[in-house]
Design a protein around this motif. Sequence first.
Motif, mmCIF file in Angstrom:
data_model
loop_
_atom_site.group_PDB
_atom_site.id
_atom_site.type_symbol
_atom_site.label_atom_id
_atom_site.label_comp_id
_atom_site.label_asym_id
_atom_site.label_seq_id
_atom_site.Cartn_x
_atom_site.Cartn_y
_atom_site.Cartn_z
ATOM 1 N N VAL A 84 -5.379 80.698 55.675
ATOM 2 C CA VAL A 84 -4.110 81.207 55.141
ATOM 3 C C VAL A 84 -4.252 81.394 53.633
ATOM 4 C CG1 VAL A 84 -1.663 80.704 54.792
ATOM 5 C CG2 VAL A 84 -2.750 80.118 56.967
ATOM 6 N N PRO A 85 -4.064 82.623 53.149
ATOM 7 C CA PRO A 85 -4.226 82.854 51.711
ATOM 8 C C PRO A 85 -3.101 82.205 50.892
ATOM 9 C CG PRO A 85 -3.516 84.864 52.811
ATOM 10 C CD PRO A 85 -3.743 83.836 53.879
ATOM 11 N N ALA A 86 -3.409 81.878 49.657
ATOM 12 C CA ALA A 86 -2.429 81.237 48.767
ATOM 13 C C ALA A 86 -1.203 82.122 48.559
ATOM 14 C CB ALA A 86 -3.090 80.913 47.428
ATOM 15 N N ARG A 87 -1.369 83.420 48.686
ATOM 16 C CA ARG A 87 -0.262 84.364 48.484
ATOM 17 C C ARG A 87 0.809 84.275 49.584
ATOM 18 N NH1 ARG A 87 -0.954 90.866 48.964
ATOM 19 N NH2 ARG A 87 1.259 91.315 48.940
ATOM 20 N N ALA A 88 0.429 83.773 50.757
ATOM 21 C CA ALA A 88 1.352 83.739 51.893
ATOM 22 C C ALA A 88 2.541 82.821 51.609
ATOM 23 C CB ALA A 88 0.629 83.273 53.147
ATOM 24 N N THR A 89 3.721 83.282 52.005
ATOM 25 C CA THR A 89 4.937 82.487 51.845
ATOM 26 C C THR A 89 5.504 82.027 53.180
ATOM 27 O OG1 THR A 89 6.282 84.508 51.787
ATOM 28 C CG2 THR A 89 5.575 83.586 49.665
ATOM 29 N N ARG A 90 4.954 82.547 54.267
ATOM 30 C CA ARG A 90 5.408 82.178 55.605
ATOM 31 C C ARG A 90 4.297 82.472 56.597
ATOM 32 N NH1 ARG A 90 10.211 80.893 57.614
ATOM 33 N NH2 ARG A 90 11.224 81.631 55.713
ATOM 34 N N VAL A 91 4.254 81.685 57.654
ATOM 35 C CA VAL A 91 3.338 81.924 58.772
ATOM 36 C C VAL A 91 4.185 82.448 59.929
ATOM 37 C CG1 VAL A 91 1.771 80.833 60.411
ATOM 38 C CG2 VAL A 91 1.772 80.086 58.028
ATOM 39 N N VAL A 92 3.724 83.513 60.558
ATOM 40 C CA VAL A 92 4.408 84.054 61.730
ATOM 41 C C VAL A 92 3.407 84.017 62.881
ATOM 42 C CG1 VAL A 92 5.664 86.000 62.723
ATOM 43 C CG2 VAL A 92 5.815 85.545 60.260
ATOM 44 N N SER A 121 2.129 75.073 60.367
ATOM 45 C CA SER A 121 3.075 74.886 59.272
ATOM 46 C C SER A 121 2.836 73.558 58.559
ATOM 47 C CB SER A 121 4.513 74.942 59.810
ATOM 48 O OG SER A 121 5.447 74.708 58.801
ATOM 49 N N LEU A 122 2.626 72.507 59.327
ATOM 50 C CA LEU A 122 2.343 71.199 58.740
ATOM 51 C C LEU A 122 1.024 71.196 57.979
ATOM 52 C CD1 LEU A 122 3.521 68.932 61.682
ATOM 53 C CD2 LEU A 122 4.558 69.064 59.404
ATOM 54 N N ALA A 123 0.004 71.844 58.550
ATOM 55 C CA ALA A 123 -1.310 71.862 57.914
ATOM 56 C C ALA A 123 -1.340 72.735 56.661
ATOM 57 C CB ALA A 123 -2.374 72.338 58.906
ATOM 58 N N ALA A 124 -0.621 73.858 56.682
ATOM 59 C CA ALA A 124 -0.641 74.798 55.555
ATOM 60 C C ALA A 124 0.462 74.529 54.540
ATOM 61 C CB ALA A 124 -0.523 76.234 56.083
ATOM 62 N N GLY A 125 1.476 73.766 54.953
ATOM 63 C CA GLY A 125 2.588 73.496 54.047
ATOM 64 C C GLY A 125 3.507 74.686 53.845
ATOM 65 N N LEU A 126 3.614 75.536 54.854
ATOM 66 C CA LEU A 126 4.461 76.728 54.771
ATOM 67 C C LEU A 126 5.462 76.745 55.918
ATOM 68 C CD1 LEU A 126 1.773 79.479 54.040
ATOM 69 C CD2 LEU A 126 3.464 78.566 52.437
ATOM 70 N N PRO A 127 6.610 77.375 55.707
ATOM 71 C CA PRO A 127 7.539 77.551 56.826
ATOM 72 C C PRO A 127 6.939 78.540 57.829
ATOM 73 C CG PRO A 127 8.332 78.739 54.901
ATOM 74 C CD PRO A 127 7.120 77.955 54.468
ATOM 75 N N PHE A 128 7.435 78.466 59.060
ATOM 76 C CA PHE A 128 6.915 79.379 60.074
ATOM 77 C C PHE A 128 8.035 79.954 60.907
ATOM 78 C CE2 PHE A 128 7.455 75.774 62.839
ATOM 79 C CZ PHE A 128 7.582 76.283 64.121
ATOM 80 N N ALA A 129 7.686 81.036 61.574
ATOM 81 C CA ALA A 129 8.548 81.643 62.575
ATOM 82 C C ALA A 129 7.675 81.922 63.791
ATOM 83 C CB ALA A 129 9.157 82.939 62.057
ATOM 84 N N ALA A 130 8.255 81.823 64.968
ATOM 85 C CA ALA A 130 7.515 82.059 66.210
ATOM 86 C C ALA A 130 8.127 83.236 66.951
ATOM 87 C CB ALA A 130 7.544 80.808 67.087
ATOM 88 N N LEU A 131 7.262 84.067 67.498
ATOM 89 C CA LEU A 131 7.689 85.196 68.302
ATOM 90 C C LEU A 131 7.348 84.939 69.754
ATOM 91 C CD1 LEU A 131 7.621 86.466 65.442
ATOM 92 C CD2 LEU A 131 7.015 88.595 66.529
ATOM 93 N N LEU A 137 11.995 87.195 67.998
ATOM 94 C CA LEU A 137 11.925 85.900 67.335
ATOM 95 C C LEU A 137 12.482 84.819 68.253
ATOM 96 C CD1 LEU A 137 11.200 84.806 64.467
ATOM 97 C CD2 LEU A 137 13.602 85.044 63.902
ATOM 98 N N THR A 138 11.704 83.744 68.464
ATOM 99 C CA THR A 138 12.164 82.656 69.321
ATOM 100 C C THR A 138 12.455 81.384 68.542
ATOM 101 O OG1 THR A 138 9.918 81.893 69.803
ATOM 102 C CG2 THR A 138 10.874 83.518 71.314
ATOM 103 N N PHE A 139 11.937 81.298 67.305
ATOM 104 C CA PHE A 139 12.134 80.083 66.521
ATOM 105 C C PHE A 139 11.917 80.405 65.054
ATOM 106 C CE2 PHE A 139 11.002 76.012 64.657
ATOM 107 C CZ PHE A 139 11.907 75.149 65.262
ATOM 108 N N GLY A 140 12.731 79.808 64.200
ATOM 109 C CA GLY A 140 12.577 80.000 62.760
ATOM 110 C C GLY A 140 13.301 81.239 62.282
ATOM 111 N N GLU A 141 12.945 81.621 61.076
ATOM 112 C CA GLU A 141 13.579 82.781 60.468
ATOM 113 C C GLU A 141 12.565 83.489 59.584
ATOM 114 O OE1 GLU A 141 16.752 80.915 58.311
ATOM 115 O OE2 GLU A 141 15.463 80.351 56.653
ATOM 116 N N ALA A 160 3.619 79.612 70.929
ATOM 117 C CA ALA A 160 3.709 79.940 69.507
ATOM 118 C C ALA A 160 4.483 78.890 68.716
ATOM 119 C CB ALA A 160 4.350 81.316 69.322
ATOM 120 N N GLU A 161 5.507 78.307 69.316
ATOM 121 C CA GLU A 161 6.287 77.299 68.587
ATOM 122 C C GLU A 161 5.459 76.051 68.318
ATOM 123 O OE1 GLU A 161 10.018 76.702 70.591
ATOM 124 O OE2 GLU A 161 10.492 78.828 70.480
#
Length: 167
Positions: free
Chosen positions: A63-71, A85-95, A102-106, A77-78
């Motif tokens: 995951v690049p440093a530029r990323a602000t969210r993982v999808v 999300s826990l490993a990268a420290g980023l919020p996530f959304a699941a499809l 979208l099934t989870f997140g925003e 997927a959830e």
Amino acid sequence: MDAASVQRKSTDPLAALPQGPGSALELAQDLAALGAGGRDAAGRWMSRPAVMRRIALLLAEGVPARATRVVVAGDGAEALGTGLSLAAGLPFAALSGDATGLTFGEVHAGEDASLVAVHHDSLAGLRAWCDAHGLTAVHHQSVFGGSDATGALFVVDAGGSIREGST
């Protein structure tokens, strides 16, 4: 404070747990033993914390440093999104498994998204969904792919054998 700066006390029973992903070859062998490369096999490896942790850590490295969210898209997927999300420290959304809803997140238009699919062939639908919702895809990777898949942690051949991929 980042996760690397947190030190466990030696009396902590969790201190003995492995902290890194280990070798990708060893993980590929573990996944093969679980029969994890098939479409219906997500529950076999996602329900095993030691396997899920290692996959999440390997994916987080990409995951690049530029990323602000993982999808994340695909079966499970959830669960995969939570681990990543826990490993990268980023919020996530699941499809959904077919990457259509979208099934989870925003998500928010303008975000830089790192796209992750359980199976490589879901990435096209995931990219299209993100484009339609105003996200910029800054990176993509998958857990499993075929021999021609780039960015797949593991390659599954026609016989179901699993080997390291080309991330």
